[in-house]
Write a protein that holds these residues in place. Structure first.
Motif, PDB file in Angstrom:
ATOM      1  N   VAL A  31       0.841  -1.198   0.000  1.00 47.17           N
ATOM      2  CA  VAL A  31       0.000   0.000   0.000  1.00 47.17           C
ATOM      3  C   VAL A  31       0.878   1.251   0.000  1.00 47.17           C
ATOM      4  N   GLY A  32       1.951   1.236   0.790  1.00 47.09           N
ATOM      5  CA  GLY A  32       2.858   2.382   0.813  1.00 47.09           C
ATOM      6  C   GLY A  32       3.494   2.639  -0.533  1.00 47.09           C
ATOM      7  N   TYR A  33       3.933   1.579  -1.198  1.00 43.13           N
ATOM      8  CA  TYR A  33       4.571   1.706  -2.518  1.00 43.13           C
ATOM      9  C   TYR A  33       3.610   2.326  -3.525  1.00 43.13           C
ATOM     10  N   PHE A  34       2.383   1.808  -3.563  1.00 43.89           N
ATOM     11  CA  PHE A  34       1.434   2.321  -4.547  1.00 43.89           C
ATOM     12  C   PHE A  34       0.896   3.701  -4.166  1.00 43.89           C
ATOM     13  N   SER A  35       0.778   3.984  -2.877  1.00 44.82           N
ATOM     14  CA  SER A  35       0.293   5.311  -2.500  1.00 44.82           C
ATOM     15  C   SER A  35       1.329   6.389  -2.830  1.00 44.82           C
ATOM     16  N   ASP A  36       2.613   6.038  -2.847  1.00 50.13           N
ATOM     17  CA  ASP A  36       3.638   6.978  -3.295  1.00 50.13           C
ATOM     18  C   ASP A  36       3.440   7.359  -4.759  1.00 50.13           C
ATOM     19  N   ARG A  37       2.815   6.469  -5.517  1.00 46.40           N
ATOM     20  CA  ARG A  37       2.688   6.643  -6.973  1.00 46.40           C
ATOM     21  C   ARG A  37       1.254   6.940  -7.407  1.00 46.40           C
ATOM     22  N   THR A  38       0.401   7.269  -6.461  1.00 47.43           N
ATOM     23  CA  THR A  38      -1.013   7.523  -6.756  1.00 47.43           C
ATOM     24  C   THR A  38      -1.302   9.018  -6.743  1.00 47.43           C
TER      25      THR A  38
END
Length: 497
Positions: A51-58
């Motif tokens: 979730v952290g990885y994708f929220s950085d890129r959202t």
């Protein structure tokens, strides 16, 4: 910005105070409780870095982190409604998995949210504010079964294998509050766009994308080979451990260590093979590489977190059975005495969270006159001594005194490590590294789930009170390890409230 944590903590507090009770009511023995709890930390281990990885890129109309807040809140609220209606033990264990996954989807981006939006001189106060809302939510949620029983005459007992109405209605109220509080943050807060965040931290002399691509290609070949070699070694260790455990016919919970070690080795092998083939520009490889190159401060804090959360998990798993057996003298889950003791545990857990909410405002003040390392040492030592004190009690009323020390430690655990960490992280990877930091919360919980059941059964003579003693020693050790943390942004301005 932090108000959503009020709802998130409703979910966690109801889980921590009542899930062991639900498991025991549905037929679980004291020895089985740790392995049933393992779903919760395993879920965090998988969910939070992803979730952290994708929220950085959202980036959406709702922003960067807020879509995850909302998604997790909806799912967690539904799980809270279902959990107390579990018909069987294994259904309840599965619902714990789903509920914890949903809460983690909401919770992880909140840590990065504060790091995104606050400058360095406000991070200690920002995370302390989260601690306040966490404590406030937890004291109400943990006390709900006691309050509903004693103030509103909601039944506290039920037939064998049935969850009491006081617990059911507590979960229903918790689900509603969870969703409402997170919605408040989603609708009332704002976020900086990725472009704005980059303008705050854009380094001078940044390499061009072409130069970075060539550099990454060269590094990935070398790094890939080292990861394959390392992965093979780790996987072999896991296989050897599993074979040895099988020959010794030891508790099944211990296989968590060996199988987990094997899977870590497999992940490193896969990452290495992908890089050797030139496939390095993907999320999986990035996650594995960034895990290896985490900042030194994060590595030092990892040990502090490990022993802190091992102690907390020992408390959450064993507080109810320890108190009901050691102080109330019963293990009969259908008896009034047991349920009175379980309600008292819930109320006590509410009190330590209330103490944490108050102490949260004092932590920046203490840090201003000392530093964050000393502050965390003092708070963890108070918590460790409080856990040790329960062994020496004869009157359950004195548990309230122990809750003061535990509340002091809890307030610091929820704020100080994150404030120390935030200053050492790159802004572009704040969400991911905050998720990875959860590894050092989750791994000790997995260790506790795998090890404590074996220790209570084989070493402690079936007495869960000794699990709390072990937790007290672990928390004091965590405090001492704070002294070895390199707190990069520990200037006095960081502690100003």
């Amino acid at each position: 910005m932090s108000f959503g944590f009020l709802g998130i903590q409703f979910g966690f507090a109801l889980q921590n105070a009542n899930v062991s009770r639900i498991f025991e009511t549905l037929g679980a023995s004291v020895d089985d409780i740790p392995i049933l709890w393992v779903a919760a930390p395993l879920t965090g281990l998988l969910i939070q870095p992803v979730v952290g990885y994708f929220s950085d890129r959202t980036w959406t109309k709702l922003g960067r982190r807020r879509p995850y807040f909302l998604t997790g809140a909806v799912l967690a609220s539904l799980a809270l409604f279902v959990m107390p209606n579990s018909p069987t033990l294994w259904f309840a264990a599965g619902m714990l998995w789903i509920m914890d996954a949903s809460i983690n989807i909401s919770m992880e981006p909140f840590r990065a949210f504060v790091g995104d939006n606050l400058p360095a001189d406000q991070t200690t106060s920002g995370f302390a504010m989260q601690s306040f809302f966490i404590g406030t939510g937890a004291i109400v949620a943990s006390s709900l079964p006691y309050v509903l029983t004693n103030w509103f005459d909601v039944p506290n007992q039920a037939a064998e294998g049935i969850i009491p109405d006081s617990v059911k209605w507590s979960f229903y109220l918790g689900g509603a509050v969870f969703l409402a509080a997170v919605l408040w943050t989603v609708l009332r807060s704002k976020e900086y766009s990725p472009k704005e965040l980059m303008s705050f931290t854009e380094p001078v002399g940044e390499k061009s994308s072409e130069e970075k691509g060539v550099l990454d290609a060269v590094i990935s070949q070398n790094n890939g080979q080292s990861q394959v070699t390392r992965g093979v070694g780790i996987a072999m260790i896991g296989m050897i451990m599993s074979a040895w455990l099988y020959t010794q016919d030891l508790n099944k919970e211990l296989y968590i260590f060996s199988i987990g070690t094997f899977l870590v080795g497999v992940l490193f092998m896969l990452s290495g093979l992908l890089q050797r083939r030139g496939s390095y520009a993907n999320g999986f490889v990035t996650i594995m590489n960034d895990f290896e190159t985490m900042p030194p401060t994060m590595k030092q804090l990892a040990m502090v977190q490990f022993f802190s959360w091992f102690a907390l998990f020992a408390m959450w798993i064993y507080m109810t059975p320890a108190v009901t057996s050691h102080l109330y003298g019963t293990t009969d889950t259908t008896s009034k005495l047991y349920n009175d003791g379980a309600d008292w545990v819930g109320l006590c857990m509410g009190v330590y969270n209330g103490i944490a909410a108050l102490v949260a405002f004092g932590i920046p003040v203490v840090a201003r006159f000392t530093n964050r390392r000393i502050t965390h040492l003092l708070c963890l030592s108070a918590g460790g001594l409080a856990l040790l004190s329960i062994y020496f009690m004869e009157n359950p009323d004195f548990l309230m005194v122990s809750m003061v020390g535990i509340g002091i430690a809890w307030a610091s655990i929820l704020s100080v490590p994150y404030a120390m960490l935030a200053g050492s992280l790159p802004a572009s990877k704040m969400g991911y590294y905050m998720g990875v930091f959860n590894f050092f919360i989750v791994i000790p919980q997995i260790v506790a789930a795998a090890l404590l059941g074996f220790l209570v059964k084989s070493i402690f003579g079936g007495e869960p009170i000794y699990a709390l003693v072990l937790g007290g020693v672990s928390m004091i050790l965590a405090g001492l390890l704070c002294l070895f943390v390199d707190d990069r942004d520990s200037g006095k301005s960081m502690a100003v409230a």
